[in-house]
Design a protein around this motif. Structure first.
Motif, short mmCIF file in Angstrom:
data_model
loop_
_atom_site.label_atom_id
_atom_site.label_comp_id
_atom_site.label_asym_id
_atom_site.label_seq_id
_atom_site.Cartn_x
_atom_site.Cartn_y
_atom_site.Cartn_z
N ARG A 1 0.83 -1.21 0.00
CA ARG A 1 0.00 0.00 0.00
C ARG A 1 0.87 1.26 0.00
NH1 ARG A 1 -5.45 -1.18 3.55
NH2 ARG A 1 -5.76 -3.29 2.80
N MET A 2 1.91 1.27 0.82
CA MET A 2 2.79 2.44 0.88
C MET A 2 3.52 2.65 -0.45
SD MET A 2 4.41 2.48 4.73
CE MET A 2 5.29 0.94 4.51
N LEU A 3 4.06 1.56 -1.00
CA LEU A 3 4.78 1.68 -2.27
C LEU A 3 3.87 2.13 -3.40
CD1 LEU A 3 7.16 -1.43 -2.11
CD2 LEU A 3 7.78 1.01 -1.87
N SER A 4 2.65 1.62 -3.41
CA SER A 4 1.73 2.04 -4.47
C SER A 4 1.37 3.51 -4.32
CB SER A 4 0.48 1.16 -4.49
OG SER A 4 -0.26 1.32 -3.31
N ALA A 5 1.18 3.98 -3.10
CA ALA A 5 0.88 5.39 -2.87
C ALA A 5 2.04 6.27 -3.34
CB ALA A 5 0.57 5.64 -1.40
N VAL A 6 3.25 5.89 -2.97
CA VAL A 6 4.43 6.66 -3.38
C VAL A 6 4.56 6.66 -4.91
CG1 VAL A 6 6.96 6.73 -3.36
CG2 VAL A 6 5.69 6.40 -1.23
N LEU A 7 4.38 5.50 -5.52
CA LEU A 7 4.48 5.40 -6.98
C LEU A 7 3.46 6.31 -7.66
CD1 LEU A 7 5.70 4.05 -9.50
CD2 LEU A 7 3.95 2.27 -9.25
N ILE A 8 2.23 6.26 -7.19
CA ILE A 8 1.19 7.10 -7.78
C ILE A 8 1.51 8.58 -7.56
CG2 ILE A 8 -1.23 7.81 -7.50
CD1 ILE A 8 -1.87 4.79 -7.14
N GLY A 9 1.93 8.94 -6.36
CA GLY A 9 2.32 10.33 -6.10
C GLY A 9 3.46 10.77 -7.00
N CYS A 10 4.42 9.90 -7.21
CA CYS A 10 5.56 10.23 -8.08
C CYS A 10 5.12 10.39 -9.54
CB CYS A 10 6.65 9.17 -7.96
SG CYS A 10 7.54 9.25 -6.41
N ILE A 11 4.22 9.55 -9.99
CA ILE A 11 3.72 9.66 -11.36
C ILE A 11 3.05 11.02 -11.56
CG2 ILE A 11 1.96 8.79 -12.98
CD1 ILE A 11 2.63 5.95 -11.86
N ILE A 12 2.23 11.42 -10.60
CA ILE A 12 1.58 12.72 -10.69
C ILE A 12 2.63 13.83 -10.61
CG2 ILE A 12 -0.04 14.29 -9.54
CD1 ILE A 12 -1.48 11.66 -8.54
N GLY B 1 -3.73 8.84 -2.11
CA GLY B 1 -2.99 8.18 -1.02
C GLY B 1 -3.94 7.56 0.00
N ILE B 2 -5.02 8.26 0.29
CA ILE B 2 -6.04 7.71 1.21
C ILE B 2 -6.62 6.43 0.64
CG2 ILE B 2 -8.36 8.12 2.15
CD1 ILE B 2 -7.52 11.14 2.34
N VAL B 3 -6.94 6.47 -0.65
CA VAL B 3 -7.51 5.27 -1.31
C VAL B 3 -6.50 4.12 -1.28
CG1 VAL B 3 -8.41 4.38 -3.49
CG2 VAL B 3 -9.11 6.63 -2.70
N LEU C 1 4.95 15.18 -4.10
CA LEU C 1 3.68 14.48 -4.22
C LEU C 1 3.80 13.02 -3.81
CD1 LEU C 1 2.12 16.16 -7.37
CD2 LEU C 1 1.75 16.64 -4.95
N GLY C 2 4.98 12.42 -3.96
CA GLY C 2 5.21 11.07 -3.43
C GLY C 2 5.07 11.07 -1.90
N LEU C 3 5.62 12.10 -1.27
CA LEU C 3 5.51 12.22 0.19
C LEU C 3 4.08 12.49 0.63
CD1 LEU C 3 8.71 14.34 0.89
CD2 LEU C 3 8.31 11.96 1.56
N VAL C 4 3.36 13.32 -0.12
CA VAL C 4 1.96 13.61 0.21
C VAL C 4 1.15 12.31 0.18
CG1 VAL C 4 -0.15 14.70 -0.67
CG2 VAL C 4 1.95 16.04 -0.47
N ALA C 5 1.30 11.54 -0.89
CA ALA C 5 0.55 10.29 -1.01
C ALA C 5 0.95 9.30 0.08
CB ALA C 5 0.76 9.68 -2.40
N LEU C 6 2.24 9.20 0.37
CA LEU C 6 2.71 8.30 1.42
C LEU C 6 2.14 8.71 2.77
CD1 LEU C 6 4.45 5.95 2.46
CD2 LEU C 6 6.36 7.58 2.60
N GLY C 7 2.19 9.99 3.09
CA GLY C 7 1.65 10.46 4.36
C GLY C 7 0.16 10.19 4.50
N ALA C 8 -0.58 10.45 3.43
CA ALA C 8 -2.02 10.19 3.47
C ALA C 8 -2.29 8.70 3.64
CB ALA C 8 -2.68 10.71 2.19
N CYS C 9 -1.51 7.88 2.96
CA CYS C 9 -1.66 6.43 3.06
C CYS C 9 -1.37 5.96 4.49
CB CYS C 9 -0.72 5.76 2.06
SG CYS C 9 -0.74 3.96 2.09
N LEU C 10 -0.26 6.44 5.05
CA LEU C 10 0.11 6.03 6.41
C LEU C 10 -0.94 6.45 7.44
CD1 LEU C 10 3.92 6.78 6.42
CD2 LEU C 10 2.85 4.57 6.85
#
Length: 165
Positions: free
Chosen positions: A13-24, A112-114, A40-49
């Motif tokens: 879940r964390m890796l997918s959030a970071v990957l998606i954030g990085c793509i954006i 990231g939440i998703v 944006l990788g950090l934003v997605a990771l933080g939201a995921c965590l």
């Protein structure tokens, strides 16, 4: 310590959030915007965590939980402040810059939440829609801007003045 299967689910879940954030973020980087891949990788990771922590790192994806709801509300509110930091108003040029970047930060947090909830199909579709919107939207906006700039200066000024009322 989390059991190994749960830990692997959390890592995915964390890796997918970071990957998606990085793509954006790559889109933002390619266009010289103030936030990029790392942000944006950090934003997605933080939201995921935060989402997973509110769920107690449970692997259940759609459990109704007040703690998750409060965490999501907190993420959305907090990200609003981060997004506000990239919005710049230039009164001399009558321009506001950074709104799309702020919106992309907000949407990246939502993705990231998703990811934290483990709803992969929604995360993937949202990412595709977001990248499509940023790419196609940029082309449409440039075409509209060119059309606007072809208008006589007097007409542009008159419409701009009318829009202020």
């Amino acid at each position: 310590m989390l059991p190994y299967p749960v830990l692997m689910d959390v890592v995915i879940r964390m890796l997918s959030a970071v990957l998606i954030g990085c793509i954006i973020g790559i889109d933002r980087d390619l266009h010289g915007k103030p936030t990029g891949m790392k942000t944006l990788g950090l934003v997605a990771l933080g939201a995921c965590l935060a989402t997973m922590a509110a769920m107690g790192f449970s692997s259940h994806t759609l459990s109704v939980n007040a703690d998750v709801s409060r965490a999501v509300q907190g993420i959305v509110t907090g990200i609003g402040f981060l997004g506000a930091g990239v919005i710049v108003q230039n009164p001399g040029q009558n321009r506001i810059r950074g709104l799309t970047t702020a919106a992309s930060i907000w949407v990246t947090a939502a993705v990231g939440i998703v990811c934290g909830l483990g709803i992969w199909s929604v995360a993937a579709i949202a990412t595709l829609i977001l990248i499509l919107l940023l790419t196609v939207g940029r082309m449409v906006e440039k075409a509209l801007h060119r059309q606007w700039m072809r208008k006589p200066a007097e007409e542009r000024a008159a419409r701009a003045f009318a829009d202020e009322d």
